[in-house]
Design an enzyme around this catalytic site. Structure first.
Site, short mmCIF file in Angstrom:
data_model
loop_
_atom_site.label_atom_id
_atom_site.label_comp_id
_atom_site.label_asym_id
_atom_site.label_seq_id
_atom_site.Cartn_x
_atom_site.Cartn_y
_atom_site.Cartn_z
N HIS A 1 -6.25 -1.01 -1.35
CA HIS A 1 -6.86 -0.99 -0.02
C HIS A 1 -8.27 -1.56 -0.12
CE1 HIS A 1 -7.45 0.31 4.08
NE2 HIS A 1 -8.64 0.73 3.72
N GLU B 1 2.86 10.68 1.67
CA GLU B 1 3.55 10.54 2.96
C GLU B 1 2.60 10.21 4.11
OE1 GLU B 1 6.34 13.73 3.51
OE2 GLU B 1 7.00 13.57 1.42
C1 GRF Z 1 -5.60 -6.97 0.24
O1 GRF Z 1 -6.91 -7.10 0.67
C2 GRF Z 1 -5.21 -5.53 0.10
O2 GRF Z 1 -6.28 -4.71 -0.21
C3 GRF Z 1 -4.70 -5.19 1.48
O3 GRF Z 1 -4.04 -6.35 1.91
C4 GRF Z 1 -4.61 -7.48 1.28
C5 GRF Z 1 -3.49 -8.26 0.67
O4 GRF Z 1 -3.93 -9.51 0.21
N1 GRF Z 1 -3.86 -4.02 1.44
P1 GRF Z 1 -2.97 -10.42 -0.65
O5 GRF Z 1 -1.72 -10.66 0.19
O6 GRF Z 1 -2.68 -9.73 -1.94
O7 GRF Z 1 -3.74 -11.70 -0.84
#
Ligand code: GRF
Length: 197
Positions: free
Chosen positions: A104, A137
């Protein structure tokens, strides 16, 4: 790996396996978006791909059962979410206890949700970062495995901040996956500790 978008984190994990920093094999890439660039990256790396679209599927539970069925032939030990834009059902999560990781682009529990980088900037935060956490969850909620801060500089734009957040993500995710697969992750309640090598 589950991806919906450009798949730069998928690429980081592929690269880490090639360089021996991650001792794992990515056995399948699953996407709900047939046009996700992540699928191109997977195909280039010779990784099987599966597309399961949500449209036309009667419920999230049915969708998730399709996801589970897609994984079944691959004897998956760990599921890595990377920009997968669907919320997994509790039933799915219960099938893979402590075996789903998510990345995240913020320091959870600050700025959960789909626009974390934009939200941190709009809030005027001075620091944001990256969180790798186990999926439970609730959304953006499970035990935190690794976190790293990224300073928000004066005059920062969303794209400049995003670029620096991604650089941290691409280093942190392989580390977290390697620690988990190597059995170096200890969990006590919400508290996860990663033992050094
Ligand atoms: C990333 O910034 C991740 O933290 C978030 O979605 C983005 C995905 O980027 N959950 P990518 O598709 O891996 O370039």
């Amino acid at each position: 790996m589950f991806c919906s978008g450009r798949g730069s984190n998928l690429q980081a994990l592929i690269n880490a396996t090639r360089r021996g920093r991650l001792r794992a094999r990515i056995v399948v890439v699953v996407s709900d978006q047939p046009k996700a660039f992540a699928l191109v990256r997977a195909a280039r790396a010779g990784i099987p791909t599966v597309v399961i679209q949500r449209a036309g599927v009667p419920s999230r539970n049915v969708f998730d059962r399709r996801l589970i069925a897609a994984l079944a032939p691959h004897r998956v030990r760990l599921i890595c979410l990377a920009g997968f834009m669907r919320v997994l059902s509790p039933a799915f999560v219960r099938q893979f206890p402590r075996r789903i990781l998510n990345i995240h682009p913020a320091l959870l529990p600050a700025f959960p949700g789909a626009h974390a980088v934009r939200d941190a900037l709009a809030w005027g935060a001075k620091v944001t970062g990256v969180t790798v956490h186990l999926v439970d969850e609730e959304v953006d909620h499970g035990p935190i495995v690794l976190q790293e801060a990224v300073a928000i500089r004066p005059g920062e734009t969303e794209s400049s901040l995003l670029a620096r957040v991604h650089r941290v993500e691409h280093r942190l995710y392989p580390l977290a996956v390697q620690s988990l697969l190597a059995g170096r992750l200890r969990l006590r309640g919400r508290s996860a500790t990663v033992r050094a090598t």
